[in-house]
Design a protein around this motif. Structure first.
Motif, PDB file in Angstrom:
ATOM      1  N   ALA A  96       0.821  -1.216   0.000  1.00 40.27           N
ATOM      2  CA  ALA A  96       0.000   0.000   0.000  1.00 40.27           C
ATOM      3  C   ALA A  96       0.852   1.261   0.000  1.00 40.27           C
ATOM      4  CB  ALA A  96      -0.901  -0.005   1.226  1.00 40.27           C
ATOM      5  N   MET A  97       0.263   2.349  -0.529  1.00 38.02           N
ATOM      6  CA  MET A  97       0.837   3.690  -0.388  1.00 38.02           C
ATOM      7  C   MET A  97      -0.104   4.467   0.508  1.00 38.02           C
ATOM      8  SD  MET A  97       1.663   4.442  -4.383  1.00 38.02           S
ATOM      9  CE  MET A  97       0.256   3.465  -4.911  1.00 38.02           C
ATOM     10  N   ASN A  98       0.439   5.077   1.532  1.00 44.48           N
ATOM     11  CA  ASN A  98      -0.410   5.840   2.431  1.00 44.48           C
ATOM     12  C   ASN A  98      -0.503   7.295   1.961  1.00 44.48           C
ATOM     13  OD1 ASN A  98      -1.259   7.473   4.719  1.00 44.48           O
ATOM     14  ND2 ASN A  98      -1.207   5.506   5.787  1.00 44.48           N
ATOM     15  N   ILE A  99      -1.720   7.686   1.587  1.00 43.73           N
ATOM     16  CA  ILE A  99      -1.935   9.040   1.076  1.00 43.73           C
ATOM     17  C   ILE A  99      -2.951   9.729   1.974  1.00 43.73           C
ATOM     18  CG2 ILE A  99      -2.773  10.384  -0.888  1.00 43.73           C
ATOM     19  CD1 ILE A  99      -1.885   7.826  -2.568  1.00 43.73           C
ATOM     20  N   ASP A 100      -2.539  10.804   2.610  1.00 45.14           N
ATOM     21  CA  ASP A 100      -3.421  11.536   3.528  1.00 45.14           C
ATOM     22  C   ASP A 100      -4.110  10.582   4.508  1.00 45.14           C
ATOM     23  OD1 ASP A 100      -2.771  13.675   1.898  1.00 45.14           O
ATOM     24  OD2 ASP A 100      -4.656  13.642   0.788  1.00 45.14           O
TER      25      ASP A 100
ATOM     26  N   TYR B  83      -3.742   3.311  -0.401  1.00 51.92           N
ATOM     27  CA  TYR B  83      -4.058   3.118  -1.808  1.00 51.92           C
ATOM     28  C   TYR B  83      -3.218   1.958  -2.337  1.00 51.92           C
ATOM     29  CZ  TYR B  83      -6.654   7.496  -2.272  1.00 51.92           C
ATOM     30  OH  TYR B  83      -7.596   8.495  -2.159  1.00 51.92           O
TER      31      TYR B  83
END
Lengths: 666, 666
Positions: free
Chosen positions: B336-340, B344
């Motif tokens: 995962a990519m942590n966005i705000d 995601y």
């Protein structure tokens, strides 16, 4: 006015200075003379119209005392520079009005911006729309009083103390942060005053009546989320009421043409909370527009000798270290994914991948220029508050290409790209555009710009010459270049006059060397190619957003998701309608058959709401004659026609991407 | 043989049993009779050829004592089942050979696999190619001895102790892990024995000579990286030496056609360490092939009533929780990519996005079926050791679509997809293929399969009927369905007979409900649509990898990256060559002009190496006649021709995607 003139006299002395006017006239005046004095000396009419002067190329108040030999230009309200002044003055007047009406409100900053101005206030409650009306009324009163804008230079510590004493802690903070060498100037209108560099109009009366407060928004002090949330009031201001009306009409029209509204109505795209903000889902209608645009781009690029490539959307971080993205651009990138101990990133740009493809086999001068094109989807992080419909998104499909060429080839290649823009503008009926040549700032070499002073000068010269040779109009913007070279930014205006930044054409003399890109020249020597980064159609997201507004959703036939609606007058003609439908489809025409059990009027209204360019009405007469009746959007009924002739004409209209039958002002 | 027969007699008793043969004949035999006894009773010729029996549908040794009434089928070496036996027996014989030659080597497991067998050994040093030769020789010796494979049932603890005592700790570990209720059977050949379920051939001699050891590889014990690395020896084995030769020839041909080798030679794709493993960069030639395939897919799907959509490559994790990907498929997803503050993920499949598009507006039965197609690029994590050219990659461009339909529409839609496969096979000259209908396993409901027993039965029935109605041949594979429904997996064989898994057609009766997808039926009631997931051209990566091998890089004209090489005989004809080149290009033909200052022979050789289908030779005669001379790959010189006639014929060949002029065996 009398008061002001009296005050200014104090600067005057008996020393004589020479003032050169634009027509070459040299005036001998006492030191301390003002622009207003000069204007009055020429004619009282000019004095009345004057608002500002340019002294040795610098804008100054009309009341600025001139104490040295100089060139002088007197500006009237019709000068380009007047608009910014009017807007800035409006901000001061608005701040005074707010403080009169809402005591205890602190002022912070209030600049002129595109189309208007704003001021950020510190106040417990936000302003309401009702408040805006009151403020506007008060502003008119202040303007009517016609106080002069009076400039004073204050001692720094006196200024800090003054603003602290009256409870304006933001102002005192701003003064504390100003560079030591900077003069602290205060502008006063009547009893109200504000810290300001100026210049300003002579009096508040010069502002006129052509302004309007527009909206209220929140804004963090200094744009930092950790600071207090201020209340920002936006206004628009113009020279004349006619200009204001034009602008307000344009806004109203823009609202009607809002790409988010039309995008939804015409089922072009959608967003979904569960997918994520800034990540559009393109519905079938939008995908058709995308495919038509790609077809146009591919045709254009095929003819211009481009090769297409495809590259992945993720890449090792080390590649972005090499390209400089991780050191210069990390804030706009998505966070890394750790895979088997290596960091991978979503690509924010396609260039490193294209460089890798250029480097994938040895190159000789005979192969150059190599033009690699890709509709690559890039991902950039934008703060969620910055996201806006298709205009600011996080995923973007770019009409990207990179051209690798020798120095000798550069001018022709660069100019070809600029001409490609012009060709596209023609196709889309874009009549107003501007090419902005962004140049480096020698003071920022090594910081904002690669530290290659000679290469900068040489490359900028090449670009300028290319544009001049090609007779392309452009405006120069120093200090706006890319990190790796000069660029052309292309601004376009939609049919209703709104400005969009769409495309870019950049020279890169730095990164190819970092990637060890090379070719063997005709003397068997290794050379580094120049690289042109170009994206004439920008991204699908922004370009389609623009087109929706530009066309108000009334796409020309070649772009329209549904090109024709077939409407049988009653179900007795459904079979004939089916046959017509199949025939049109077999010619690649996008047709929708409306054989619902509805009244004619409803079907026609439905096709109109869907902005379908052509309706084909089929009844008894048409069936018997083996013909079709045509009704064309914006043109109206065109009577009956032989179907083969119709197909021939229509296919030609689609094939040539004809734009004449669309009414851009509709 | 005498010894074996004597031993088996001990099972016989005087009790009589009935044995039914495939032709219906019923034999009365004493209990304990073996398949071999029955064969001998029929004819000594049959006894000689027999290798295996099927007792009540279960495969058993020929020496298996039959103690109950049963149906019996005697199998000879030409039976399909023989191949697996030969391969499995080879594994046993190889293990014996290894232990004779390299004392101290421990055995672990050794199954039959596609085309052959392997055995994993525990040994300090890996085997060399020299070792393989020695092992193979020893295997022939063991086979020549002709020992019977003799089955014994052992007591579990005795078996564990026996293998521990002789130092075979892996074997004892395997026995300890066998389910309590399972019989511990040991197969012995001469003095050597191995734990094995069987069945086996009657004797080692039955294996024959048609086998070959192929290679050595490392393999972790039980596939777990934390365990010891074992040495795996692979072999291939066949019924006859002719079959073996055919297979070895095919491998040799496959090596020549290796898509990685040809992909590099023809500049179709490349990998770059700095971009990342499993992430192909598609060079211009590969991008042309991709675009031609997409054009074919789009044309096909347009005709079949599909709509195209475009969706982003990243999405919130919550969407994949809903779809079940995060619980069932996380190991194959990128991290995962942590966005705000939100996670995601790169999309591993397009279905959740398409479901969202279906759900983006209310649907009625009149709109169904909705067919949403996208060449979406998905990202799946594969271990770096698993990556293999284009066949196993991490980024994949899928020919994906999802069809949402009612139950009444389902059969027609499902069959149309299957027929679309067949159409594609025809275009690509794929003559051998197999449709595998993968069904659920009722024992695994709620675990591997959604717990909807009735829906499973109903849907599988629909699929089966659709295939039968459409007269599509298929084979059923129980226990191979997708989590959410039955599916068709399509296996195809390349021109040289190698098998590839390419395409899939899946029914989904579970996920649409999870996504609350619905439509209003003709009775105004909400219904959940069925969803068909289909990808007939698989991914560009695997399909182009397959096509490279299938065509050996000799693409048919419509797919060839460069369709024609124009070769002027000398530079006197360069102008004429230019004119011919422009004319061909203006008809959309992909031409390469070779006007280098080289000898004719070199130019022709170069075009041949690049596998360009057509060469156009231009000299004096051609220039004077305003004609062109054609030389066609695999066909040879075709003499001179009028250029317009040539263009007409060629454009037609490209347009119809003609395949007849390609020699698949070349």
């Amino acid at each position: 006015m009398e008061k002001q003139v009296t005050k200014l006299r104090q600067y005057m002395s008996n020393e004589q200075i020479k003032i050169t006017l634009p027509d070459g006239t040299v005036l001998e005046k006492s030191s301390g003379t003002t622009g207003m004095d000069v204007a009055e000396g020429i004619s009282s009419g000019l004095a009345k119209q004057s608002i500002l002067v340019e002294v040795n190329g610098e804008l100054k108040d009309l009341s600025y005392p001139i104490t040295q030999d100089c060139t002088l230009k007197i500006l009237k309200k019709d000068a380009d520079e007047a608009l910014e002044l009017i807007r800035h003055d409006c901000a001061h007047v608005m701040a005074e009005a707010v403080q009169q009406l809402y005591p205890g409100t602190q002022v912070t900053i209030g600049p002129a911006i595109d189309n208007g101005f704003y001021y950020d206030f510190s106040r417990k409650e936000a302003f309401t729309l009702d408040d805006l009306g009151k403020i506007e009324k008060k502003m008119h009163e202040i303007i009517d009083l016609g106080f002069p804008f009076e400039r004073q230079v204050w001692d720094r510590s006196k200024a800090i103390k003054y603003f602290e004493d009256i409870g304006e802690i933001y102002k005192s903070e701003i003064i504390k942060d100003l560079p030591k060498e900077e003069e602290i100037s205060i502008y006063r209108q009547g009893e109200w005053m504000d810290l300001c560099r100026g210049p300003h109009l002579p009096t508040t009366k010069h502002i006129g009546k052509a302004f309007k407060l527009m909206k209220v928004a929140g804004a963090y002090w200094r744009g930092d989320e950790k600071n207090e949330m201020l209340t920002r009031v936006y206004g628009t201001a113009w020279r004349t009421e006619k200009e204001l009306d034009t602008y307000l009409n344009m806004l109203q029209e823009a609202e009607k043409r809002d790409h988010r509204k039309i995008g939804k109505e015409l089922k072009i795209f959608t967003f979904d909370d569960e997918v994520g903000a800034g990540l559009p889902l393109w519905l079938p209608n939008g995908s058709i527009i995308i495919e038509e645009l790609e077809k146009l781009a591919k045709e254009t690029e095929d003819k211009a000798g481009y090769d297409r490539v495809r590259t992945p959307h993720i890449t090792k971080g080390s590649l972005y270290e090499k390209s400089g993205h991780l050191s210069h651009y990390k804030d706009s990138m998505f966070p890394a994914m750790n895979i088997d101990g290596t960091e991978y990133y979503l690509k924010p740009m396609n260039c490193p991948h294209h460089h890798k493809i250029f480097a994938s086999s040895p190159r000789t001068y005979k192969e150059l220029p190599v033009r690699l094109a890709e509709y690559g989807t890039c991902y950039r992080y934008e703060k969620s508050g910055q996201l806006f419909g298709l205009m600011r998104v996080r995923s973007m499909q770019m009409n990207d290409a990179h051209i690798y060429c020798s120095e000798e080839q550069f001018k022709e290649e660069f100019l070809s790209v600029c001409k490609m823009y012009l060709k596209y503008f023609e196709i889309f009926g874009i009549e107003k555009y501007e090419m902005r040549l962004s140049l480096h700032d020698p003071k920022k070499l090594g910081d904002k710009y690669v530290d290659e002073p000679e290469l900068w000068i040489k490359t900028e010269k090449l670009v300028r010459e290319a544009l001049q040779d090609g007779k392309v109009n452009f405006i120069e913007f120093p200090g706006e270049a890319a990190f790796y070279g000069p660029k052309i930014d292309v601004q376009v205006w939609s049919a209703i006059g709104r400005e969009f930044t769409l495309a870019t054409n950049q020279v890169d003399f730095a990164i190819p060397r970092r990637f060890n890109l090379s070719y063997v020249d005709s003397n068997d020597k290794d050379q580094t190619p120049l690289c042109i980064h170009r994206a004439p159609l920008g991204t699908h997201e922004r370009f389609i957003g623009f087109l929706i507004e530009h066309y108000a959703g009334n796409f020309p036939l070649w772009l329209a998701p549904v090109q024709m609606a077939i409407i049988p007058v009653s179900d007795k003609f459904n079979d004939y309608a089916d046959a017509v439908c199949s025939k049109l489809k077999s010619h690649g025409i996008r047709v929708k058959l409306d054989n619902r059990n509805e009244k004619m009027g409803a079907k026609i209204r439905n096709a109109e709401l869907s902005k379908i360019p052509i309706m084909i009405i089929l009844g008894k007469k048409e069936m018997n004659d083996n013909s079709i009746s045509i009704r064309r959007r914006f043109i109206g009924d065109q009577g009956s026609m032989d179907i083969d002739q119709f197909i021939e004409e229509t296919v030609n209209e689609i094939y040539t991407r004809e734009k004449s039958k669309v009414d851009l002002d509709a």
